[in-house]
Write a protein that holds these residues in place. Sequence first.
Motif, PDB file in Angstrom:
ATOM      1  N   MET A   1      18.777 -30.339  43.951  1.00  0.00           N
ATOM      2  CA  MET A   1      17.615 -30.613  44.792  1.00  0.00           C
ATOM      3  C   MET A   1      16.344 -30.431  43.973  1.00  0.00           C
ATOM      4  N   SER A   2      15.415 -31.327  44.118  1.00  0.00           N
ATOM      5  CA  SER A   2      14.172 -31.289  43.375  1.00  0.00           C
ATOM      6  C   SER A   2      13.315 -30.109  43.813  1.00  0.00           C
ATOM      7  N   ASP A   3      12.663 -29.454  42.852  1.00  0.00           N
ATOM      8  CA  ASP A   3      11.739 -28.370  43.125  1.00  0.00           C
ATOM      9  C   ASP A   3      10.355 -28.818  42.658  1.00  0.00           C
ATOM     10  N   ASP A   4       9.541 -29.264  43.585  1.00  0.00           N
ATOM     11  CA  ASP A   4       8.219 -29.792  43.228  1.00  0.00           C
ATOM     12  C   ASP A   4       7.342 -28.723  42.601  1.00  0.00           C
ATOM     13  N   TYR A   5       7.503 -27.470  42.998  1.00  0.00           N
ATOM     14  CA  TYR A   5       6.719 -26.402  42.373  1.00  0.00           C
ATOM     15  C   TYR A   5       7.090 -26.256  40.906  1.00  0.00           C
ATOM     16  N   ALA A   6       8.384 -26.225  40.624  1.00  0.00           N
ATOM     17  CA  ALA A   6       8.830 -26.110  39.230  1.00  0.00           C
ATOM     18  C   ALA A   6       8.363 -27.310  38.415  1.00  0.00           C
ATOM     19  N   ASN A   7       8.411 -28.489  39.007  1.00  0.00           N
ATOM     20  CA  ASN A   7       7.970 -29.692  38.307  1.00  0.00           C
ATOM     21  C   ASN A   7       6.484 -29.648  37.964  1.00  0.00           C
ATOM     22  N   ARG A   8       5.747 -28.846  38.701  1.00  0.00           N
ATOM     23  CA  ARG A   8       4.305 -28.683  38.452  1.00  0.00           C
ATOM     24  C   ARG A   8       4.010 -27.394  37.678  1.00  0.00           C
ATOM     25  N   SER A   9       5.019 -26.825  37.081  1.00  0.00           N
ATOM     26  CA  SER A   9       4.948 -25.684  36.148  1.00  0.00           C
ATOM     27  C   SER A   9       4.802 -24.329  36.806  1.00  0.00           C
ATOM     28  N   TYR A  10       4.943 -24.236  38.138  1.00  0.00           N
ATOM     29  CA  TYR A  10       4.895 -22.924  38.790  1.00  0.00           C
ATOM     30  C   TYR A  10       6.055 -22.054  38.301  1.00  0.00           C
ATOM     31  N   GLY A  11       5.751 -20.811  37.991  1.00  0.00           N
ATOM     32  CA  GLY A  11       6.780 -19.852  37.615  1.00  0.00           C
ATOM     33  C   GLY A  11       7.301 -19.979  36.202  1.00  0.00           C
ATOM     34  N   GLU A  12       6.687 -20.833  35.385  1.00  0.00           N
ATOM     35  CA  GLU A  12       7.220 -21.056  34.039  1.00  0.00           C
ATOM     36  C   GLU A  12       7.003 -19.869  33.095  1.00  0.00           C
ATOM     37  N   ILE A  13       5.917 -19.119  33.285  1.00  0.00           N
ATOM     38  CA  ILE A  13       5.551 -18.079  32.329  1.00  0.00           C
ATOM     39  C   ILE A  13       5.855 -16.712  32.921  1.00  0.00           C
ATOM     40  N   PRO A  14       6.760 -15.945  32.322  1.00  0.00           N
ATOM     41  CA  PRO A  14       7.039 -14.609  32.849  1.00  0.00           C
ATOM     42  C   PRO A  14       5.876 -13.658  32.602  1.00  0.00           C
ATOM     43  N   VAL A  15       5.720 -12.692  33.499  1.00  0.00           N
ATOM     44  CA  VAL A  15       4.689 -11.666  33.352  1.00  0.00           C
ATOM     45  C   VAL A  15       5.067 -10.690  32.242  1.00  0.00           C
ATOM     46  N   GLY A  16       6.289 -10.203  32.298  1.00  0.00           N
ATOM     47  CA  GLY A  16       6.769  -9.251  31.303  1.00  0.00           C
ATOM     48  C   GLY A  16       6.313  -7.826  31.571  1.00  0.00           C
ATOM     49  N   PHE A  17       6.950  -6.920  30.868  1.00  0.00           N
ATOM     50  CA  PHE A  17       6.681  -5.487  30.980  1.00  0.00           C
ATOM     51  C   PHE A  17       5.738  -5.094  29.854  1.00  0.00           C
ATOM     52  N   GLY A  18       4.673  -4.367  30.188  1.00  0.00           N
ATOM     53  CA  GLY A  18       3.652  -4.037  29.207  1.00  0.00           C
ATOM     54  C   GLY A  18       3.857  -2.713  28.507  1.00  0.00           C
ATOM     55  N   LYS A  19       2.739  -2.022  28.224  1.00  0.00           N
ATOM     56  CA  LYS A  19       2.788  -0.799  27.416  1.00  0.00           C
ATOM     57  C   LYS A  19       3.018   0.461  28.234  1.00  0.00           C
ATOM     58  N   LYS A  20       2.599   0.459  29.507  1.00  0.00           N
ATOM     59  CA  LYS A  20       2.809   1.657  30.327  1.00  0.00           C
ATOM     60  C   LYS A  20       2.935   1.269  31.792  1.00  0.00           C
ATOM     61  N   PRO A  21       4.010   1.736  32.453  1.00  0.00           N
ATOM     62  CA  PRO A  21       4.204   1.412  33.869  1.00  0.00           C
ATOM     63  C   PRO A  21       3.543   2.435  34.787  1.00  0.00           C
ATOM     64  N   GLY A  22       3.220   1.974  35.965  1.00  0.00           N
ATOM     65  CA  GLY A  22       2.867   2.811  37.099  1.00  0.00           C
ATOM     66  C   GLY A  22       3.574   2.247  38.315  1.00  0.00           C
ATOM     67  N   ILE A  23       3.803   3.082  39.311  1.00  0.00           N
ATOM     68  CA  ILE A  23       4.539   2.642  40.502  1.00  0.00           C
ATOM     69  C   ILE A  23       3.677   2.858  41.734  1.00  0.00           C
ATOM     70  N   VAL A  24       3.625   1.851  42.605  1.00  0.00           N
ATOM     71  CA  VAL A  24       3.028   2.030  43.924  1.00  0.00           C
ATOM     72  C   VAL A  24       4.135   1.984  44.976  1.00  0.00           C
ATOM     73  N   VAL A  25       4.026   2.879  45.940  1.00  0.00           N
ATOM     74  CA  VAL A  25       4.991   2.989  47.033  1.00  0.00           C
ATOM     75  C   VAL A  25       4.212   2.763  48.322  1.00  0.00           C
ATOM     76  N   VAL A  26       4.468   1.643  48.951  1.00  0.00           N
ATOM     77  CA  VAL A  26       3.624   1.167  50.045  1.00  0.00           C
ATOM     78  C   VAL A  26       4.286   1.409  51.403  1.00  0.00           C
ATOM     79  N   ASP A  27       3.703   2.282  52.188  1.00  0.00           N
ATOM     80  CA  ASP A  27       4.004   2.411  53.627  1.00  0.00           C
ATOM     81  C   ASP A  27       5.422   2.850  53.961  1.00  0.00           C
ATOM     82  N   PHE A  28       6.050   3.617  53.095  1.00  0.00           N
ATOM     83  CA  PHE A  28       7.314   4.230  53.505  1.00  0.00           C
ATOM     84  C   PHE A  28       6.993   5.476  54.330  1.00  0.00           C
TER      85      PHE A  28
END
Length: 211
Positions: A1-28
């Motif tokens: 099945m065609s993915d028009d978003y992918a065909n328009r380059s959405y999601g092509e570039i990963p964000v990746g993991f950087g030099k230092k992580p932090g975590i947010v915990v939302v509304d538990f």
Amino acid sequence: MSDDYANRSYGEIPVGFGKKPGIVVVDFQLGFTDPQYPLGGAPLVMRALDNTEQLLKVARRYNVPVAVCNTAYLNEREMPYWKITAVRETFRHDHPSAALDPRIHDPAYDLTVCKKGPSIFFNTGVSDYFTKERVDTVIVTGCNTSGCIRASSIDSFSYRYRTIVPEDCVGDIEQQPHKDNLRDLGRRYVDVSDLATVLAQIEDWHRQNAE
């Protein structure tokens, strides 16, 4: 099945993991994790709670910054125009459902904030804390995926953090909004990951910094 978003380059570039992580915990907070309350106990949320508990044990052991929030108000006058009766009636400072679930909260370790809008970053000081801690990668956990997780992820992106959302550490009331919102976030702003991958990234970060 065609993915028009992918065909328009959405999601092509990963964000990746950087030099230092932090975590947010939302509304538990108990309003979402205790089934005695109107919004509490959704299966996807409880799965996310269990997985986030595992993630936080490792994160705190390695001194990863953690910011945890609930949503609560003095009264309805202080609230935004919520369209959810249960939020208007129970998300109050003096209501027991506003308390953070102790399974994910370490008050001696976590930066703990009370947010008034959907995003953990909105008028809370979390971004200032992460700036001081030199965090460049934010791991977003909590609930609900289609609401406060989406808003927090977009704000994280807007603050120029690399943003990672482990799918099994966030939850919603229904499966379809959970999937749809993660798909859309992953097309534009974040890397959608999972607990095992994020744990491995944190272990690798710790190992590199311990050498």
